[in-house]
Design a protein around this motif. Structure first.
Motif, PDB file in Angstrom:
ATOM      1  N   PRO A  38       4.002   8.088 -41.957  1.00  0.00           N
ATOM      2  CA  PRO A  38       3.796   6.740 -42.496  1.00  0.00           C
ATOM      3  C   PRO A  38       2.360   6.285 -42.232  1.00  0.00           C
ATOM      4  O   PRO A  38       1.740   6.708 -41.251  1.00  0.00           O
ATOM      5  CB  PRO A  38       4.796   5.889 -41.718  1.00  0.00           C
ATOM      6  CG  PRO A  38       5.123   6.676 -40.495  1.00  0.00           C
ATOM      7  CD  PRO A  38       4.920   8.118 -40.840  1.00  0.00           C
ATOM      8  N   PRO A  39       1.837   5.426 -43.104  1.00  0.00           N
ATOM      9  CA  PRO A  39       0.464   4.955 -42.880  1.00  0.00           C
ATOM     10  C   PRO A  39       0.388   4.084 -41.626  1.00  0.00           C
ATOM     11  O   PRO A  39       1.365   3.492 -41.200  1.00  0.00           O
ATOM     12  CB  PRO A  39       0.151   4.144 -44.132  1.00  0.00           C
ATOM     13  CG  PRO A  39       1.477   3.803 -44.724  1.00  0.00           C
ATOM     14  CD  PRO A  39       2.437   4.859 -44.288  1.00  0.00           C
ATOM     15  N   ARG A  40      -0.790   4.046 -41.084  1.00  0.00           N
ATOM     16  CA  ARG A  40      -1.057   3.194 -39.934  1.00  0.00           C
ATOM     17  C   ARG A  40      -0.990   1.741 -40.390  1.00  0.00           C
ATOM     18  O   ARG A  40      -1.466   1.414 -41.470  1.00  0.00           O
ATOM     19  CB  ARG A  40      -2.483   3.484 -39.448  1.00  0.00           C
ATOM     20  CG  ARG A  40      -2.646   3.741 -38.021  1.00  0.00           C
ATOM     21  CD  ARG A  40      -4.058   4.168 -37.610  1.00  0.00           C
ATOM     22  NE  ARG A  40      -5.101   4.095 -38.591  1.00  0.00           N
ATOM     23  CZ  ARG A  40      -6.032   3.134 -38.645  1.00  0.00           C
ATOM     24  NH1 ARG A  40      -6.056   2.173 -37.768  1.00  0.00           N
ATOM     25  NH2 ARG A  40      -6.955   3.145 -39.573  1.00  0.00           N
ATOM     26  N   PRO A  41      -0.436   0.838 -39.592  1.00  0.00           N
ATOM     27  CA  PRO A  41      -0.473  -0.576 -39.967  1.00  0.00           C
ATOM     28  C   PRO A  41      -1.924  -1.044 -40.133  1.00  0.00           C
ATOM     29  O   PRO A  41      -2.821  -0.571 -39.427  1.00  0.00           O
ATOM     30  CB  PRO A  41       0.201  -1.286 -38.789  1.00  0.00           C
ATOM     31  CG  PRO A  41       1.050  -0.232 -38.136  1.00  0.00           C
ATOM     32  CD  PRO A  41       0.323   1.065 -38.366  1.00  0.00           C
ATOM     33  N   ALA A  42      -2.141  -1.980 -41.042  1.00  0.00           N
ATOM     34  CA  ALA A  42      -3.502  -2.433 -41.384  1.00  0.00           C
ATOM     35  C   ALA A  42      -4.283  -2.917 -40.165  1.00  0.00           C
ATOM     36  O   ALA A  42      -5.473  -2.663 -40.040  1.00  0.00           O
ATOM     37  CB  ALA A  42      -3.442  -3.525 -42.441  1.00  0.00           C
ATOM     38  N   GLY A  43      -3.648  -3.583 -39.240  1.00  0.00           N
ATOM     39  CA  GLY A  43      -4.359  -4.119 -38.079  1.00  0.00           C
ATOM     40  C   GLY A  43      -4.382  -3.200 -36.876  1.00  0.00           C
ATOM     41  O   GLY A  43      -4.918  -3.554 -35.825  1.00  0.00           O
ATOM     42  N   PRO A  45      -5.432  -0.411 -34.247  1.00  0.00           N
ATOM     43  CA  PRO A  45      -6.743   0.107 -33.852  1.00  0.00           C
ATOM     44  C   PRO A  45      -6.882   1.590 -34.200  1.00  0.00           C
ATOM     45  O   PRO A  45      -5.895   2.321 -34.249  1.00  0.00           O
ATOM     46  CB  PRO A  45      -6.770  -0.094 -32.333  1.00  0.00           C
ATOM     47  CG  PRO A  45      -5.329  -0.134 -31.930  1.00  0.00           C
ATOM     48  CD  PRO A  45      -4.576  -0.711 -33.094  1.00  0.00           C
ATOM     49  N   ILE A  46      -8.104   2.006 -34.440  1.00  0.00           N
ATOM     50  CA  ILE A  46      -8.369   3.424 -34.717  1.00  0.00           C
ATOM     51  C   ILE A  46      -8.130   4.248 -33.456  1.00  0.00           C
ATOM     52  O   ILE A  46      -7.550   5.320 -33.503  1.00  0.00           O
ATOM     53  CB  ILE A  46      -9.804   3.623 -35.246  1.00  0.00           C
ATOM     54  CG1 ILE A  46      -9.925   2.983 -36.621  1.00  0.00           C
ATOM     55  CG2 ILE A  46     -10.161   5.098 -35.306  1.00  0.00           C
ATOM     56  CD1 ILE A  46     -11.319   2.965 -37.184  1.00  0.00           C
ATOM     57  N   GLU A  50      -2.545   6.696 -27.473  1.00  0.00           N
ATOM     58  CA  GLU A  50      -2.505   8.154 -27.324  1.00  0.00           C
ATOM     59  C   GLU A  50      -3.929   8.736 -27.235  1.00  0.00           C
ATOM     60  O   GLU A  50      -4.213   9.551 -26.362  1.00  0.00           O
ATOM     61  CB  GLU A  50      -1.761   8.731 -28.530  1.00  0.00           C
ATOM     62  CG  GLU A  50      -1.699  10.212 -28.614  1.00  0.00           C
ATOM     63  CD  GLU A  50      -0.995  10.670 -29.895  1.00  0.00           C
ATOM     64  OE1 GLU A  50      -1.381  10.224 -30.995  1.00  0.00           O
ATOM     65  OE2 GLU A  50      -0.055  11.469 -29.781  1.00  0.00           O
ATOM     66  N   VAL A  51      -4.797   8.304 -28.119  1.00  0.00           N
ATOM     67  CA  VAL A  51      -6.175   8.807 -28.139  1.00  0.00           C
ATOM     68  C   VAL A  51      -6.927   8.338 -26.896  1.00  0.00           C
ATOM     69  O   VAL A  51      -7.651   9.117 -26.265  1.00  0.00           O
ATOM     70  CB  VAL A  51      -6.895   8.371 -29.434  1.00  0.00           C
ATOM     71  CG1 VAL A  51      -8.373   8.714 -29.386  1.00  0.00           C
ATOM     72  CG2 VAL A  51      -6.231   9.004 -30.650  1.00  0.00           C
ATOM     73  N   ASN A  52      -6.742   7.068 -26.524  1.00  0.00           N
ATOM     74  CA  ASN A  52      -7.418   6.552 -25.333  1.00  0.00           C
ATOM     75  C   ASN A  52      -7.004   7.295 -24.069  1.00  0.00           C
ATOM     76  O   ASN A  52      -7.834   7.585 -23.216  1.00  0.00           O
ATOM     77  CB  ASN A  52      -7.171   5.051 -25.182  1.00  0.00           C
ATOM     78  CG  ASN A  52      -8.007   4.232 -26.131  1.00  0.00           C
ATOM     79  OD1 ASN A  52      -9.137   4.594 -26.452  1.00  0.00           O
ATOM     80  ND2 ASN A  52      -7.458   3.128 -26.603  1.00  0.00           N
ATOM     81  N   VAL A  53      -5.712   7.600 -23.958  1.00  0.00           N
ATOM     82  CA  VAL A  53      -5.236   8.358 -22.792  1.00  0.00           C
ATOM     83  C   VAL A  53      -5.924   9.725 -22.739  1.00  0.00           C
ATOM     84  O   VAL A  53      -6.384  10.163 -21.679  1.00  0.00           O
ATOM     85  CB  VAL A  53      -3.701   8.504 -22.803  1.00  0.00           C
ATOM     86  CG1 VAL A  53      -3.232   9.552 -21.800  1.00  0.00           C
ATOM     87  CG2 VAL A  53      -3.043   7.162 -22.508  1.00  0.00           C
TER      88      VAL A  53
END
Length: 185
Positions: A38-43, A45-46, A50-53
């Motif tokens: 599913p697409p990422r919600p519009a608001g 964050p990029i 998961e990426v920050n961890v």
């Protein structure tokens, strides 16, 4: 206290990894099933949780490996230039192995075809060649205050890089398990 990595060596690391490792990752083929997500919600964050961890974990592991080997070498009486060369090479080796972790956020690196991205492999080979020059070419030794390393030093550097790679894979697996429990994947 001696600096574990000199400013010019930091510039070297940034220049080589951004150009050769970063550009190789830009050519990574899309993951199977990408269009079924599913697409990422519009608001949203990029940089997701998961990426920050992964970024924070990789940064801490990278720092612990490079600066840890620097400190161990210094305590063994190794000259500062050699200890710095160990630290820089550890930094580069861990970043190179981390590149393979980054090929997929969800799948283990062991499930991504190792030869599916020729540009990435070329980037890794160029990085290894340039790092060998950094360590063994006399003009690079003068420019960067690096010194040639014995084979035993390389074994320790590669061991730290492999351990970092495996640790990041465990972090990814734990994140995926948490996401499955929450019904996010």
């Amino acid at each position: 206290l001696a600096l574990p990595i000199l400013p010019l060596q930091i510039l070297w690391i940034n220049m080589i990894t951004a150009v050769f490792l970063g550009m190789g990752l830009a050519f990574e083929p899309k993951e199977a099933g990408l269009m079924r997500r599913p697409p990422r919600p519009a608001g949203a964050p990029i940089l997701t949780r998961e990426v920050n961890v992964l970024i924070i974990t990789a940064g801490l592991v990278l720092q612990a490996g490079a600066f840890g080997l620097f400190e161990i070498a210094r305590r063994q009486g190794v000259p500062a230039d050699e200890a710095r060369t160990i630290a820089v090479n550890t930094f580069m080796a861990v970043q190179t192995f981390y590149l393979f972790n980054c090929r997929s956020l969800r799948r283990t690196a062991f499930r991504v075809h190792p030869f599916s991205n020729r540009m990435l492999l070329i980037g890794v080979a160029l990085t290894a060649g340039l790092q060998a020059m950094f360590t063994y070419a006399p003009f690079m030794n003068v420019a960067f205050k690096s010194v040639p390393l014995a084979a035993g030093r390389w074994a320790t550097i590669i061991l730290v890089a492999v351990a970092a790679f495996l640790f990041i894979e465990v972090v990814k697996a734990v994140q995926n398990a948490i996401d499955r429990r929450r019904g996010l994947t």
